[in-house]
Design a protein around this motif. Structure first.
Motif, PDB file in Angstrom:
ATOM      1  N   ASP A  34      44.470  41.119  41.699  1.00  0.00           N
ATOM      2  CA  ASP A  34      44.638  41.780  42.990  1.00  0.00           C
ATOM      3  C   ASP A  34      45.823  41.142  43.702  1.00  0.00           C
ATOM      4  O   ASP A  34      46.591  40.391  43.095  1.00  0.00           O
ATOM      5  CB  ASP A  34      43.351  41.729  43.823  1.00  0.00           C
ATOM      6  CG  ASP A  34      42.865  40.325  44.104  1.00  0.00           C
ATOM      7  OD1 ASP A  34      43.693  39.367  44.000  1.00  0.00           O
ATOM      8  OD2 ASP A  34      41.687  40.153  44.429  1.00  0.00           O
ATOM      9  N   THR A  35      45.999  41.413  44.975  1.00  0.00           N
ATOM     10  CA  THR A  35      47.177  40.906  45.686  1.00  0.00           C
ATOM     11  C   THR A  35      47.174  39.385  45.806  1.00  0.00           C
ATOM     12  O   THR A  35      48.214  38.787  46.090  1.00  0.00           O
ATOM     13  CB  THR A  35      47.266  41.524  47.087  1.00  0.00           C
ATOM     14  OG1 THR A  35      46.021  41.306  47.778  1.00  0.00           O
ATOM     15  CG2 THR A  35      47.533  43.023  46.987  1.00  0.00           C
ATOM     16  N   GLY A  36      46.043  38.752  45.556  1.00  0.00           N
ATOM     17  CA  GLY A  36      45.965  37.295  45.595  1.00  0.00           C
ATOM     18  C   GLY A  36      46.166  36.641  44.243  1.00  0.00           C
ATOM     19  O   GLY A  36      46.167  35.411  44.147  1.00  0.00           O
ATOM     20  N   GLY A  37      46.307  37.445  43.184  1.00  0.00           N
ATOM     21  CA  GLY A  37      46.486  36.900  41.841  1.00  0.00           C
ATOM     22  C   GLY A  37      45.341  37.276  40.926  1.00  0.00           C
ATOM     23  O   GLY A  37      44.585  38.216  41.189  1.00  0.00           O
ATOM     24  N   GLN A  38      45.184  36.530  39.858  1.00  0.00           N
ATOM     25  CA  GLN A  38      44.128  36.822  38.879  1.00  0.00           C
ATOM     26  C   GLN A  38      42.769  36.409  39.416  1.00  0.00           C
ATOM     27  O   GLN A  38      42.594  35.295  39.906  1.00  0.00           O
ATOM     28  CB  GLN A  38      44.412  36.071  37.572  1.00  0.00           C
ATOM     29  CG  GLN A  38      43.328  36.255  36.507  1.00  0.00           C
ATOM     30  CD  GLN A  38      43.660  35.524  35.217  1.00  0.00           C
ATOM     31  OE1 GLN A  38      44.283  36.073  34.323  1.00  0.00           O
ATOM     32  NE2 GLN A  38      43.253  34.256  35.124  1.00  0.00           N
ATOM     33  N   PHE A  39      41.782  37.320  39.294  1.00  0.00           N
ATOM     34  CA  PHE A  39      40.430  36.972  39.720  1.00  0.00           C
ATOM     35  C   PHE A  39      39.440  36.962  38.559  1.00  0.00           C
ATOM     36  O   PHE A  39      38.318  36.484  38.718  1.00  0.00           O
ATOM     37  CB  PHE A  39      39.932  37.916  40.824  1.00  0.00           C
ATOM     38  CG  PHE A  39      39.855  39.363  40.424  1.00  0.00           C
ATOM     39  CD1 PHE A  39      38.745  39.872  39.769  1.00  0.00           C
ATOM     40  CD2 PHE A  39      40.910  40.220  40.718  1.00  0.00           C
ATOM     41  CE1 PHE A  39      38.670  41.211  39.410  1.00  0.00           C
ATOM     42  CE2 PHE A  39      40.849  41.568  40.366  1.00  0.00           C
ATOM     43  CZ  PHE A  39      39.724  42.066  39.709  1.00  0.00           C
ATOM     44  N   ARG A  40      39.846  37.466  37.379  1.00  0.00           N
ATOM     45  CA  ARG A  40      38.962  37.418  36.218  1.00  0.00           C
ATOM     46  C   ARG A  40      39.799  37.539  34.947  1.00  0.00           C
ATOM     47  O   ARG A  40      40.780  38.278  34.894  1.00  0.00           O
ATOM     48  CB  ARG A  40      37.916  38.524  36.269  1.00  0.00           C
ATOM     49  CG  ARG A  40      36.865  38.465  35.146  1.00  0.00           C
ATOM     50  CD  ARG A  40      35.623  39.223  35.563  1.00  0.00           C
ATOM     51  NE  ARG A  40      34.613  39.347  34.529  1.00  0.00           N
ATOM     52  CZ  ARG A  40      33.786  38.387  34.130  1.00  0.00           C
ATOM     53  NH1 ARG A  40      33.871  37.174  34.667  1.00  0.00           N
ATOM     54  NH2 ARG A  40      32.874  38.596  33.201  1.00  0.00           N
ATOM     55  N   ARG A  41      39.379  36.792  33.925  1.00  0.00           N
ATOM     56  CA  ARG A  41      40.042  36.844  32.620  1.00  0.00           C
ATOM     57  C   ARG A  41      39.000  36.886  31.527  1.00  0.00           C
ATOM     58  O   ARG A  41      38.048  36.086  31.529  1.00  0.00           O
ATOM     59  CB  ARG A  41      40.941  35.613  32.417  1.00  0.00           C
ATOM     60  CG  ARG A  41      41.608  35.541  31.047  1.00  0.00           C
ATOM     61  CD  ARG A  41      42.370  34.234  30.894  1.00  0.00           C
ATOM     62  NE  ARG A  41      43.030  34.114  29.594  1.00  0.00           N
ATOM     63  CZ  ARG A  41      42.445  33.649  28.479  1.00  0.00           C
ATOM     64  NH1 ARG A  41      41.170  33.273  28.516  1.00  0.00           N
ATOM     65  NH2 ARG A  41      43.124  33.570  27.354  1.00  0.00           N
ATOM     66  N   ILE A  42      39.164  37.805  30.595  1.00  0.00           N
ATOM     67  CA  ILE A  42      38.274  37.927  29.441  1.00  0.00           C
ATOM     68  C   ILE A  42      39.131  37.937  28.180  1.00  0.00           C
ATOM     69  O   ILE A  42      40.114  38.665  28.091  1.00  0.00           O
ATOM     70  CB  ILE A  42      37.440  39.221  29.511  1.00  0.00           C
ATOM     71  CG1 ILE A  42      36.523  39.181  30.730  1.00  0.00           C
ATOM     72  CG2 ILE A  42      36.621  39.418  28.233  1.00  0.00           C
ATOM     73  CD1 ILE A  42      35.805  40.495  31.000  1.00  0.00           C
TER      74      ILE A  42
END
Length: 424
Positions: free
Chosen positions: A148-156
């Motif tokens: 989102d606009t704040g950067g990565q929030f989840r990685r799989i």
């Protein structure tokens, strides 16, 4: 005089193609966005104007680009002229000689598309399907990244393995007892809370049958059958969908297809021409490709956090603009507008509307080509950037650095036993 005029026209056309091929790379960005207003879907142009996106535009020699696919593929395509038709009820592919589904298809089933043909949309979809099937099967390990606009929030971290029965360069496989068009296994590797969650898909070579899909969750130690319409559900809560693979991953028969236009579009590619293959066994070849970092991974990057910063170029390509709509009442999408390359039959962009008819999502689908000589070629999906313009979030899929082609899987691999023993 007529011969002279035709010769002049041919020379002018050749000159134009040569000039296009020799054009120097240039950058489309906010300061010159007007140059791209007819080369991109409207939601993408809006982000271009804001400075969130920019595009490194490169030219490709038309003849050389054509031969990203092998001569064997194009020879088969030429022989397919007049051989196939469509089932009126389902849009299924049929052999004119038998009026039934063909035993095996290689090459584009419809070498020439007439834009006035009412069946043109479905024929384009079949060309897309068969172009993507030429490699025969393979796999890769990749990541899904929610941004989102704040950067990565989840990685799989996940993997996918596939085997195709139709469209293969080297002809049909000897055994196909289930009557399949293709099958695949995919699963999550990281993080721990999703490790071992996996799926098995079997696509039947018929006109009306649904895909068979099973999902396995390690905590329950059970595999359960799921509806094929789940391809329109968000993957792990991210702004990306299973149907984003190749920009469309369903059966042709699932959609009603309508050709609505044609234009030139910017096609996202790792590079305009093929990558080499490295044999590691009699049946397996590895392909190395560069990673494509996004803005959230590059310090002081400009643009949207999910926008690709390196190792992606955009080639102007002629496309068919096709509207698709699922006939499945459980499918979440309504109208989907897709941009198919007129020659290579890859979908580069799609715009998705919900079932109420409201636009909400655009996917950009990037590819790379693979070729050994004129006897074998393949095209790989390598990147999806899915952007939800309602929530101003995005997800990235793919961006793998290594993939492989496999011509001879263990016959028992694509099975429920493999699925349920994934975490043993």
């Amino acid at each position: 005089m007529m011969l002279y005029l035709r010769l002049c026209a041919a020379l002018l056309a050749l000159g134009a193609l040569t000039a296009a091929a020799d054009e120097q790379p240039w950058t489309l960005e906010a300061s010159n966005w007007e140059k791209g207003k007819d080369l991109l879907p409207e939601p993408v142009v809006k982000r271009l104007q804001k400075g969130e996106y920019w595009f490194k535009v490169v030219s490709a020699d038309p003849g050389k680009f054509h031969h990203n696919y092998s001569q064997a593929f194009w020879d088969a395509t030429e022989k397919n002229a007049g051989k196939y038709d469509l089932d009126d009820k389902t849009c299924g592919l049929k052999d004119k000689a038998t009026d039934k589904i063909p035993d095996f298809v290689f090459g584009l089933p419809f070498p020439a598309i007439e834009k006035t043909d009412p069946k043109a949309g479905c024929k384009i979809a079949w060309n897309f399907t068969m172009a993507g099937a030429m490699g025969g099967g393979g796999g890769a390990t990749f990541t899904l990244n929610g941004v989102d606009t704040g950067g990565q929030f989840r990685r799989i971290k996940a993997f996918i393995h596939t085997r195709g029965y139709q469209g293969r360069h080297f002809g049909p496989l000897k055994d196909n007892p289930e009557g399949l068009a293709g099958e695949g296994i995919g699963g999550a590797l990281e993080p721990v809370d999703v490790e071992g969650v996996s799926t098995l898909t079997k696509r039947y070579w018929n006109w009306e049958g649904q895909d068979a899909l099973w999902a396995y969750v390690p905590s329950t130690r059970r595999a359960r059958r799921v509806n094929a319409a789940t391809r329109s559900d968000p993957v792990a809560g991210l702004d990306i969908f299973a149907d984003d693979l190749n920009c469309y991953a369903g059966k042709v028969e699932y959609y009603q297809w309508k050709l609505v236009g044609e234009q030139t579009i910017l096609a996202p590619l790792l590079q305009p021409y093929p990558f080499p293959m490295k044999p590691v066994s009699p049946t397996r070849n590895l392909i190395d490709t560069p990673y494509m970092p996004a803005g959230y991974e590059v310090p002081n990057a400009k643009g949207a956090p999910w926008w690709i910063q390196q190792n992606l170029v955009f080639v102007p390509r002629p496309v068919w603009v096709v509207e698709g709509q699922s006939s499945d009442p459980y499918y979440n999408f309504g109208k989907v507008i897709m941009y198919f390359d007129k020659e290579m039959y890859r979908i580069y962009w799609k715009q998705v509307h919900n079932r109420a008819g409201e636009y909400f999502y655009t996917a950009m689908c990037g590819y790379h080509f693979v070729k050994n000589d004129e006897t074998f070629s393949a095209v790989f999906p390598n990147l999806v950037v899915g952007v939800n313009d309602k929530t101003n979030r995005a997800a990235l899929g793919g961006r793998f650095q290594s993939s492989f082609l496999e011509q001879s899987w263990d016959p028992s691999y694509f099975s429920l036993r493999t699925l349920t023993h994934m975490t043993d």
